[in-house]
Design an enzyme around this catalytic site. Sequence first.
Site, mmCIF file in Angstrom:
data_model
loop_
_atom_site.group_PDB
_atom_site.id
_atom_site.type_symbol
_atom_site.label_atom_id
_atom_site.label_comp_id
_atom_site.label_asym_id
_atom_site.label_seq_id
_atom_site.Cartn_x
_atom_site.Cartn_y
_atom_site.Cartn_z
ATOM 1 N N CYS A 1 -6.374 -8.772 3.578
ATOM 2 C CA CYS A 1 -7.596 -7.965 3.546
ATOM 3 C C CYS A 1 -8.846 -8.812 3.765
ATOM 4 O O CYS A 1 -9.398 -8.840 4.850
ATOM 5 C CB CYS A 1 -7.698 -7.212 2.209
ATOM 6 S SG CYS A 1 -6.551 -5.827 2.075
ATOM 7 N N VAL B 1 0.824 -1.205 0.000
ATOM 8 C CA VAL B 1 0.000 0.000 0.000
ATOM 9 C C VAL B 1 0.862 1.261 0.000
ATOM 10 O O VAL B 1 0.713 2.139 -0.851
ATOM 11 C CB VAL B 1 -0.939 0.011 1.230
ATOM 12 C CG1 VAL B 1 -1.722 1.316 1.287
ATOM 13 C CG2 VAL B 1 -1.880 -1.178 1.184
ATOM 14 N N THR C 1 -6.417 -0.673 7.635
ATOM 15 C CA THR C 1 -7.781 -1.151 7.874
ATOM 16 C C THR C 1 -7.990 -1.403 9.368
ATOM 17 O O THR C 1 -7.241 -2.155 9.985
ATOM 18 C CB THR C 1 -8.036 -2.453 7.099
ATOM 19 O OG1 THR C 1 -7.812 -2.210 5.716
ATOM 20 C CG2 THR C 1 -9.465 -2.926 7.309
ATOM 21 N N ARG D 1 1.420 -13.689 2.668
ATOM 22 C CA ARG D 1 0.795 -13.471 3.976
ATOM 23 C C ARG D 1 -0.588 -14.111 4.056
ATOM 24 O O ARG D 1 -1.407 -13.959 3.175
ATOM 25 C CB ARG D 1 0.662 -11.969 4.259
ATOM 26 C CG ARG D 1 1.971 -11.290 4.630
ATOM 27 C CD ARG D 1 1.765 -9.822 4.847
ATOM 28 N NE ARG D 1 1.373 -9.134 3.612
ATOM 29 C CZ ARG D 1 0.999 -7.850 3.562
ATOM 30 N NH1 ARG D 1 0.942 -7.135 4.669
ATOM 31 N NH2 ARG D 1 0.689 -7.293 2.410
ATOM 32 N N THR E 1 -2.514 -4.253 9.397
ATOM 33 C CA THR E 1 -3.290 -4.508 10.618
ATOM 34 C C THR E 1 -3.738 -5.975 10.590
ATOM 35 O O THR E 1 -4.824 -6.295 10.116
ATOM 36 C CB THR E 1 -4.525 -3.577 10.702
ATOM 37 O OG1 THR E 1 -5.131 -3.478 9.408
ATOM 38 C CG2 THR E 1 -4.128 -2.195 11.174
ATOM 39 N N ASP F 1 10.207 3.260 6.646
ATOM 40 C CA ASP F 1 9.844 1.927 7.111
ATOM 41 C C ASP F 1 10.849 1.509 8.180
ATOM 42 O O ASP F 1 12.048 1.816 8.063
ATOM 43 C CB ASP F 1 9.857 0.913 5.961
ATOM 44 C CG ASP F 1 9.025 -0.333 6.283
ATOM 45 O OD1 ASP F 1 7.944 -0.483 5.695
ATOM 46 O OD2 ASP F 1 9.464 -1.145 7.130
#
Length: 439
Positions: free
Chosen positions: A265, A22, A125, A336, A90, A40
């Site tokens: 997501c 993102v 999110t 992931r 998240t 980062d």
Amino acid sequence: MGLYEKIVNKEEKISVIGLGYVGMPLAIAFAKYAQVIGFDVDKKKIEIYKSGIDPTKEIGNEAIKNTTVEFTSDETKLKEAKFHIVAVPTPINIDKTPDLTPVESASVIVGRNMARGSYVVYESTVYPGVTEDICIPILERESGLKCGVDFKVGYSPERINPGDKKHTLETIKKIVSAIDDESLDEIAKIYSLVIKAGVHKTSSIKVAEAAKVVENSQRDINIAFMNELAMVFDRMGIDTKEVIDAMNTKWNALGFYPGLVGGHCIGVDPYYFIYQAEKLGYHSQIILSGRKINDGMGEFIANTIIKKLIHVNKVVKKSKVVIFGITYKENCPDTRNSKVVDIIKGLNEYGIEPIVVDPQANREDTKQEYGIELMDIDDVKDADCLVFAVAHDEFKNMAWEQIEKFFKNIDNSEKVIIDVKGIFDKNKIEKLGYCYWRL
């Protein structure tokens, strides 16, 4: 002069905190119009970007090499920026509850390096209320400043679809929200620099937070319905794909297909909604049921593989199974929350240690995350069963002669092909005598 004008005139900088799928495309996009600091905490990742390599494969190495983004792992560089975008992951905990550690840590870092007059926009999110109830207090505590007076906060949920070259950052309408109308207008103008599809303003931060969670929960529920149908049709001896293809001839069909639902997501966000709903005394029924169905698909496919091996008279423990694909979706290196791992675990319970190949996945990440050593596709041979779990283009475009070479030199009736995504011609394979199954 507002912050937007100062950013356009390069009098003020933008910072992006979290340079993954993102944050990195956002930083690259904004750098075409403004001075951007890309931060980062992962020093190794920063060095990779500085060397001109795009490990996410989202925008390509050339874009990384040619960008003016200042990549850094030095948090004090954030002091130079006035518009901060937080784009950290998240995830969820083992018990399926939200893990807000990354967004909380990012808030601490931004807070202690934030100047008066700054804007902080969260893209991570979260469930409704996190930005205002958790993040803002951290920013105030760490900075010593007062939200709404000394700095402004907004929320703009990320909507990037990894691996999708059609629906990119610039072409997806951006939801924006803020603590007041003034900051909402400013945030909307700044995002409009890069979002060609335009922005959609919401009346509150909670509405924007809810919209993100709901849009992914909606997809999750629809896929769960198709997965449930697939399991029932399998018992009925009906081909699910044929049913869906027939159904999709109607103008208002939704076009969903069964499959593995993982990633950061769709496989995660519904749990954020469920968590907050239960805190308020409501026990989710539809969303939680959908999650249970989708989380169980790996086990269902593993059991189907075992049944097919038995059907062709194989000794299960001695069978050589090769799985094609470990990423959570096609044409994307992201592993992931991959549900292919659930298939592997299911096979492990029957004494099978499958071989895994994936030309898209990062070998080091796969080994570190799952303890799985990826094999080169050219080294695959003597297989009893091929499981095509992810629809990478490399697999879809594979010549049939190559696929045949993966198997042992046995009769076609003893060879099993499991086509999770339905990427092959069922009639062709069955005419050749193979034992073929698709979800």
